[in-house]
Structures are given as structure tokens and as C-alpha cells.
Design a protein around this motif. Structure first.
Motif, PDB file in Angstrom:
ATOM      1  N   PRO A  40       0.807  -1.230   0.000  1.00  0.00           N
ATOM      2  CA  PRO A  40       0.000   0.000   0.000  1.00  0.00           C
ATOM      3  C   PRO A  40       0.834   1.270   0.000  1.00  0.00           C
ATOM      4  O   PRO A  40       0.413   2.290  -0.562  1.00  0.00           O
ATOM      5  N   THR A  41       2.025   1.239   0.611  1.00  0.00           N
ATOM      6  CA  THR A  41       2.879   2.425   0.584  1.00  0.00           C
ATOM      7  C   THR A  41       3.263   2.778  -0.843  1.00  0.00           C
ATOM      8  O   THR A  41       3.199   3.945  -1.257  1.00  0.00           O
ATOM      9  N   ALA A  42       3.641   1.759  -1.619  1.00  0.00           N
ATOM     10  CA  ALA A  42       3.980   1.995  -3.025  1.00  0.00           C
ATOM     11  C   ALA A  42       2.776   2.511  -3.794  1.00  0.00           C
ATOM     12  O   ALA A  42       2.909   3.355  -4.693  1.00  0.00           O
ATOM     13  N   GLY A  43       1.575   2.021  -3.438  1.00  0.00           N
ATOM     14  CA  GLY A  43       0.362   2.493  -4.099  1.00  0.00           C
ATOM     15  C   GLY A  43       0.107   3.962  -3.829  1.00  0.00           C
ATOM     16  O   GLY A  43      -0.280   4.721  -4.730  1.00  0.00           O
ATOM     17  N   GLU A 231       4.601   7.726   6.892  1.00  0.00           N
ATOM     18  CA  GLU A 231       4.869   9.098   7.341  1.00  0.00           C
ATOM     19  C   GLU A 231       6.343   9.449   7.118  1.00  0.00           C
ATOM     20  O   GLU A 231       6.664  10.557   6.668  1.00  0.00           O
ATOM     21  N   GLY A 232       7.243   8.495   7.399  1.00  0.00           N
ATOM     22  CA  GLY A 232       8.662   8.747   7.192  1.00  0.00           C
ATOM     23  C   GLY A 232       9.003   8.958   5.726  1.00  0.00           C
ATOM     24  O   GLY A 232       9.781   9.865   5.384  1.00  0.00           O
ATOM     25  N   LEU A 234       6.974   9.980   3.351  1.00  0.00           N
ATOM     26  CA  LEU A 234       6.409  11.263   2.928  1.00  0.00           C
ATOM     27  C   LEU A 234       7.292  12.418   3.394  1.00  0.00           C
ATOM     28  O   LEU A 234       7.494  13.393   2.660  1.00  0.00           O
ATOM     29  N   ARG A 235       7.820  12.316   4.611  1.00  0.00           N
ATOM     30  CA  ARG A 235       8.724  13.354   5.115  1.00  0.00           C
ATOM     31  C   ARG A 235       9.985  13.442   4.236  1.00  0.00           C
ATOM     32  O   ARG A 235      10.442  14.527   3.888  1.00  0.00           O
ATOM     33  N   GLN A 236      10.534  12.269   3.879  1.00  0.00           N
ATOM     34  CA  GLN A 236      11.730  12.249   3.035  1.00  0.00           C
ATOM     35  C   GLN A 236      11.466  12.871   1.667  1.00  0.00           C
ATOM     36  O   GLN A 236      12.379  13.396   1.028  1.00  0.00           O
ATOM     37  N   ASN A 237      10.208  12.806   1.235  1.00  0.00           N
ATOM     38  CA  ASN A 237       9.847  13.344  -0.078  1.00  0.00           C
ATOM     39  C   ASN A 237       9.276  14.756  -0.002  1.00  0.00           C
ATOM     40  O   ASN A 237       8.660  15.223  -0.958  1.00  0.00           O
ATOM     41  N   GLY A 238       9.448  15.413   1.155  1.00  0.00           N
ATOM     42  CA  GLY A 238       9.132  16.836   1.215  1.00  0.00           C
ATOM     43  C   GLY A 238       7.928  17.247   2.024  1.00  0.00           C
ATOM     44  O   GLY A 238       7.636  18.440   2.132  1.00  0.00           O
ATOM     45  N   LEU A 239       7.168  16.302   2.608  1.00  0.00           N
ATOM     46  CA  LEU A 239       5.966  16.675   3.348  1.00  0.00           C
ATOM     47  C   LEU A 239       6.340  17.351   4.671  1.00  0.00           C
ATOM     48  O   LEU A 239       7.056  16.782   5.492  1.00  0.00           O
ATOM     49  N   PHE A 240       5.850  18.565   4.879  1.00  0.00           N
ATOM     50  CA  PHE A 240       6.062  19.271   6.147  1.00  0.00           C
ATOM     51  C   PHE A 240       4.791  19.261   6.994  1.00  0.00           C
ATOM     52  O   PHE A 240       4.864  19.291   8.217  1.00  0.00           O
ATOM     53  N   GLY A 241       3.633  19.256   6.349  1.00  0.00           N
ATOM     54  CA  GLY A 241       2.385  19.234   7.080  1.00  0.00           C
ATOM     55  C   GLY A 241       2.138  17.875   7.696  1.00  0.00           C
ATOM     56  O   GLY A 241       2.869  16.900   7.450  1.00  0.00           O
TER      57      GLY A 241
END
Length: 691
Positions: A40-43, A231-232, A234-241
Motif C-alpha cells: 500500500p505504501t507503493a500504491g 509518514e517517514g 512522505l517526510r523524506q519526499n518533502g511533506l512538512f504538514g
């Protein structure tokens, strides 16, 4: 083009992952991407890649400009359905080791003794008794045997148990024994691996409380690591919110909150209908709504009455009971991927299993061999061959026709069109029964409700279902195909607390309830303020569970003031609606107090567009089988993106919109309202006659 900061909602379904992004000006981008049940993460990341390409920005810029990302997932539900949860050990009061096995002694079908109960999630060798006892008021009758807890912990570790559930008798009244057990267990276990019933589900009734606690432990090893890993990444890919999750109660919460009770993610995706229905109520001009959210695997229904979506504290997942606050969602195995077969008697059957995204319906050409509901629509002409779902799929009508011929034509001589029509009629019947279950069976008159057709397949069936039910209006939001992902962006943070309080319902009870409610609100306020300063001030609502003296079941009523007579009148009104009578002047008992705390974030702005009436031009025609009585007709096909407010047309017709396909029957009238959504006035037949 969207302007940052935008918000993103992502809903993982069995077949597609739906994505909606909205910016501060109310502009929306919506899309579908094939789901990845194996990963699901890859999805999720693949769906974000599609959105980034659609917006023509790098993925890091997409996530960097995201102020809030809300996620809904079936991972908790699927963990239970697939039997792939953690190895759970249970510590329980001596003498109650077999509570999970005995259950409540109730069969859903009292005259059918053949269906077996589902297997117990905790084998008996991992259900270990502990000495110590509390009475129903929480007073200690026997001291906790700490040696039993230490011995149980050692036995669990030797057996390879992954999580520990603790459920002692009457812990809803006093959690002291369970708290001490947790202190001892922390010497051997990570805090995320220990679940105590007084925190998970503080309800009276040892089976429901124990089952809920075990379910939280059972799904935790798939849910919590997945969310923390996502969550990790997404953070590595730029998510700040923040990454927020839609809970079973229809509200959103953080990953840390979900880790406290992962069972709150059961029915996660469908529960987002609360936020979406709030939007529909504001645009449709009515707050009596029934949603028919039909995707590739299942159909989820919810009822809104007077602006309030009905809720429950009981979720049944594959025969397992979870006592958690939840939107009252009724789910049936009815989706575009529902597989059609012949049973041993030569009758057409549909589901309950589905083809999913992989291999999917036969027409997807991904290896599917069994015809499905989607294949039937394609053969009848209601879906068109060629590009589908934004070009991510290419539908093959000849493959669908050959599959129907193989299953039905070569066995019972039924032509593909006749077989396809039978499949659609059977699906319509299943959906009709599902709508009746959430409405007529609970005392509601369907003539007072609007059917909201959503999900990728809902608008293909809604007009026919509404006609058979005598429901005159179908409302189809422009974002029908991504309804739950859209609803996530119109949802509030919501946290719930409950206390079991058993005593006669009188003025003295109200004084005690006020004191407990105030204590719960203080705790909820502190947790709600952790969500930053962008939301509203915390808001609270209170409900009391009541029943008549010596009754086992109860009803929950909203408690807004200390007027005991008005509360009793509300209870008797609800009781009469459900059972046709009320026991006037009979003594009432309090069962539990519920307090919900919420913080409202900026929702979806509603912009009335307006427009003059006009008859739109069709983009083409297609030969479509309308019904068994009417047969096939050349039907106008419309491009939904070209229909603007004021458009009016009469069925039969097909509208190809951005995220769904709409089919309306002969005599149905469709118009586009001032909010750019579609309203169908259904040609309901008069009693005993045709339209």
C-alpha cells in the motif's frame, strides 16, 4: 492550476486509490490510480506521482506545498478479513479464560445453526488467567497476582507472541489492576505492543471489551508500522504538514493517536462519507440523505437524518466485535469487480468475492477469467470500450463478451447480453436490499430521502435502485468517483471518550454525569490542542446511553442540558421509531456517558455558479440495452465535463464524467444545479403500472 498551500486526500480502495487535492481558492484536482494491495505504501506514492505529473510539478514540490495530507485505508479491515494479524497473547481474569470462545451466545440467524463462528483470534494456549478480582463497582475483592503477570509475560515471549492484550473483569469501573499489569509488562515489552481494555473499550460486558482489545492488538503490527513508515517516506519526499488518518468515527487523527487504539481504523475509508455528506447537504438543499458509495469491491451506505450521520459503537468485522465509536456504515459485497458465476442449480450468482484491481475484471486484460459487474455494463453498452479511469486502463468489450459466453452461453445457452442484464438486475436487487436495511428497516420513509450516488460505479445503478424503492431524487456530486477522498478534506479532528455509569436515570444521575463529562472534556481539550493553532477552538458534544430497567440493549441520545424530561422524551421518540412503541413512565437506567471533542479545520468552500437552462449537445450515440422490457436503443452519450449549470436532459442517456459514468433510465430527468453537481429526477412508476 492549483495554488499552494494545497491539501491532499488519499483513499485506498480494493481496486483504485483515489486522490483529491484542493487549494485555498477551492480549485480541485481529482484522479484515480490502480491500488497496490501487496504494497500500500507503493500504491500511495504511485498515486502521488500521478498527481505530480497532472500538476506538472516535482513530487517534492507537491508534498512541500501540502499543508495537510489525510489518508484513509482498508489496511486494518483487510488484516482482519485476511487473517494476517499479529500473534496476540491475552491476560484475563482467572475463570474467564474462554470469554472469547463463548462469545455472547447469540446467533445472527437464530434458525440457521450451520454457519460456524470465526476462529478465535487468540488460541487457548495464549489466553492466560491472572489472579485478582474487582466487583462491578470497581472495588477490589482480591488483590492482583503479580506473579501470574510475570509468568504470563515470560510464556508469551517464549511462544513468539508479538502483542499482549489485557482484559480484566470490571476494569471499565476501575483500571487500577490493568494499569499495574502494564507497568509489569513494560519490563519485557514495547509500549506499542501492550493494549489494556480500560483504555481501548471501557464498556460493561467482558466479551465486547475483550474482543475490542484483542482486535486492536491483532491489527497493530500491520497498521502502526505501515503508518509510521509511510509518514517517514512522505517526510523524506518533502511533506512538512501532518499526516492525518480518517477514523471509523468519521473524524481525523494523528498517527500517534491511532497507535493508542489501531481498531479506530476499522472502516477508515468509508467513514469519510461524513465529511462528504456535510458538503452534499449544503449543496443539495436537503439534509436527509442516503449515500450509495459503490467502488470496485464493495458498496458502503450511510444515512444522514436532519444533518446528522447515524453512528454506532459496534462494528462487526467478519464476525469479530469491536466496540469503538463509528459511523454507522452498512457494507455489502457489491462492486464493479463482483464476480458472477453459475451455482450448482444453474442460477446466476454475484459475489461476494471480487476481482479486485489485480487481476481485475476480464475487460481489464490483466489476467482475470471470471466475468464481473463491470464486464456486464460493458457488454450492455453502458460503459464504452477503450480508455478508462483517466487512461490508466483500456477496456476490452470482446474479452468481456467471450467470458460471459463461456460461463453462461456454453453451459445454459444464455446470450452474453441476456447474461449481462441478469447480472445487473441481480446487483440492483442487492443494492435495493442494502438501502432498505439502513432506512425502511429502521423506521425511515424513503420518500423523504435523496439517494446520493457516489463511488466509481454508484451512478450506474442509482437511478434504477431509486426507481424500485420509490425514491424520487438521485444526487450525483461531480466528485462522485472520489467521494471519500474528497470527504477527508471536509472532515474535523475528532476524539472520543466513554465512561460506563450504571444507575437510575434521575436528577442525581445528571449531576454525576455533569461532573464526569467535565473531567473527560479537560483531557480531550489537551489532546485536541496538539493539532496546532490553525483549527477552531475545541467543541464538545455529549451523549447518554439509556435503557429501560432490566433491558440488555440501550439507545444513545444527545444530552444538551440538564432538563431530564426533554432527555426522556428524546429517548422515547427514538425508541418508538425503532420498535413502534415506548414504555411510557417506565424507569430508565443510565448505561454510559460519551463525550466527543472536535476541532474544525477549513472545509471545502461552496461556490454557487448559477447558469441559464439549456439543452446540451450529445457527444455521440451508442447502442445500449436499457432494460428487459425496453430492450436496446440508440442512446445519447454526453461528455460530463461539458455540462455546465443549467443543463437539462431526459433519459435514457449516458454521461461520461471525470471520475464516474452515469446511466439514467427512460423518462429520468437530469439537470446540473448551481453548484455544478448533477440532480436526477427519477421516473418512479405509479403503483401497479409502468412509467
Amino acid at each position: 492550476m492549483l495554488v499552494a498551500p494545497w491539501r491532499i486526500g488519499i483513499d485506498i480502495g480494493g481496486t483504485f486509490t483515489d486522490v483529491v487535492a484542493i487549494d485555498p481558492n477551492g480549485r480541485i484536482e481529482a484522479l484515480k490510480s490502480p491500488s497496490r494491495p501487496d504494497d500500500p505504501t507503493a500504491g500511495v506514492m504511485a498515486a502521488l506521482d500521478v498527481l505530480a505529473r497532472r500538476l506538472d510539478v516535482p513530487k517534492k514540490q507537491l508534498l512541500g506545498g501540502c499543508s495537510m495530507l489525510v489518508h484513509g485505508s482498508t489496511i486494518a479491515t483487510n488484516t482482519v478479513l485476511e487473517g494476517k494479524g499479529a500473534r496476540v497473547g491475552l491476560l484475563t481474569t482467572k475463570g474467564f479464560r474462554d470469554t472469547l470462545e463463548i462469545r455472547r451466545g447469540i446467533r445472527e440467524e437464530p434458525w440457521n445453526h450451520r454457519p460456524p463462528f470465526p476462529h478465535v483470534l487468540v488460541p487457548r494456549r495464549w489466553r492466560l488467567p491472572v489472579g485478582g478480582r474487582l466487583d462491578k463497582n470497581g472495588l477490589e475483592l482480591a488483590a492482583l497476582d503479580e506473579g501470574d503477570i510475570k509468568a504470563g509475560s515470560a510464556a508469551f515471549r517464549a511462544a513468539g507472541v508479538e502483542c499482549v492484550a489485557v482484559s480484566f473483569l470490571h476494569s471499565y469501573a476501575n483500571g487500577a489492576h490493568e494499569r499495574r499489569a502494564m507497568e509489569i509488562l513494560l519490563a519485557d515489552w514495547d509500549p506499542d505492543a501492550i493494549f489494556c481494555s480500560h483504555e481501548i473499550s471501557p464498556y460493561a460486558g467482558e466479551y465486547g471489551r475483550t474482543s475490542s482489545t484483542v482486535l486492536a492488538a491483532y491489527v497493530s503490527k500491520r497498521v502502526v508500522p505501515y503508518l509510521r513508515s509511510l509518514e517517514g517516506i512522505l517526510r523524506q519526499n518533502g511533506l512538512f504538514g501532518p499526516l492525518l488518518l480518517i477514523q471509523s468515527n468519521g473524524g481525523i487523527a494523528s498517527v500517534d493517536e491511532i497507535a493508542r487504539n489501531p481498531a479506530c481504523l476499522l472502516l477508515s475509508g468509508p467513514a469519510a462519507q461524513v465529511g462528504a455528506l456535510k458538503y452534499v447537504a449544503a449543496t443539495a438543499g436537503t439534509d436527509n440523505l442516503i449515500s450509495l458509495e459503490m467502488g470496485g469491491t464493495s458498496c458502503d451506505l450511510a444515512l444522514m437524518e436532519g444533518g446528522r450521520v447515524h453512528s454506532t459503537d459496534r462494528i462487526d468485522i467478519a464476525g469479530y466485535l469491536a466496540l469503538v465509536p463509528s459511523v454507522d456504515i452498512h457494507s455489502v459485497s457489491a462492486g464493479g469487480g463482483s464476480i458472477a458465476r453459475l451455482d450448482a442449480g444453474g442460477m446466476v450468482t454475484l459475489g461476494p468475492d471480487g476481482a479486485g484491481s489485480t487481476p481485475g475484471p476480464v475487460c481489464y486484460r490483466r489476467g482475470g477469467q471470471n466475468p464481473t459487474n463491470t464486464d456486464a455494463h460493458l457488454v450492455l453498452g453502458r460503459l464504452a470500450p477503450g480508455p478508462f479511469a483517466g487512461g490508466t486502463l483500456d477496456l476490452d468489450d470482446q474479452a468481456a463478451r467471450q467470458a460471459l459466453q463461456r460461463v453462461y452461453g456454453d453451459t445454459i445457452g444464455l446470450a452474453p447480453e441476456a447474461a449481462a442484464l441478469g447480472i445487473i438486475e441481480l446487483m440492483d436487487q442487492n443494492l435495493r436490499h442494502a438501502v432498505e436495511h439502513v432506512s425502511a428497516e429502521r423506521g425511515f420513509d424513503l420518500r423523504n430521502f435523496t439517494l446520493v450516488a457516489v463511488g466509481g460505479a454508484g451512478a450506474l445503478h442509482a437511478s434504477s435502485v431509486a426507481r424500485s424503492l420509490g425514491c424520487s431524487t438521485v444526487y450525483i456530486p461531480r466528485l462522485a468517483g472520489v467521494f471519500c477522498a474528497f470527504g477527508m478534506l471536509n472532515s474535523d479532528v475528532r476524539l472520543d471518550e466513554v465512561r460506563t455509569i450504571r444507575r437510575p436515570f434521575n436528577q442525581g444521575a445528571l449531576d454525576d454525569l455533569e461532573r464526569v463529562a467535565h473531567e473527560l472534556e479537560i483531557g480531550l481539550r489537551a489532546r485536541l490542542m496538539a493539532y496546532g493553532e490553525t483549527g477552531s477552538h475545541p467543541l464538545f458534544s455529549r451523549h447518554i446511553d439509556l435503557n429501560y430497567l432490566d433491558q440488555q440493549s440501550q439507545l444513545s441520545v444527545e444530552w444538551t442540558d440538564n432538563d431530564i424530561e426533554s432527555t426522556i422524551a428524546t429517548y422515547e421518540e427514538r425508541y418508538s421509531l425503532l420498535y413502534g412503541h415506548a414504555h411510557k413512565h417506565s424507569p430508565l437506567m443510565t448505561c454510559a456517558l460519551r463525550v466527543s471533542g472536535s476541532r474544525r479545520f477549513p472545509g471545502v468552500s461552496i461556490q454557487a455558479i448559477g447558469g441559464r437552462d439549456y439543452v446540451p449537445s450529445a457527444s455521440g450515440q451508442r447502442r445500449i440495452v436499457i432494460s428487459r422490457d425496453i430492450g436496446a436503443l440508440d442512446v445519447n452519450v454526453y461528455d460530463g465535463t461539458n455540462l455546465r449549470p443549467g443543463a437539462r436532459l431526459v433519459g435514457p442517456a449516458v454521461i461520461n464524467d471525470a471520475t464516474t459514468t452515469i446511466f439514467i433510465g427512460k423518462g429520468d430527468k437530469l439537470e446540473v444545479d448551481g453548484s455544478n453537481n448533477l440532480v436526477v429526477s427519477v421516473a418512479v412508476p405509479v403503483q401497479g403500472g409502468a412509467v
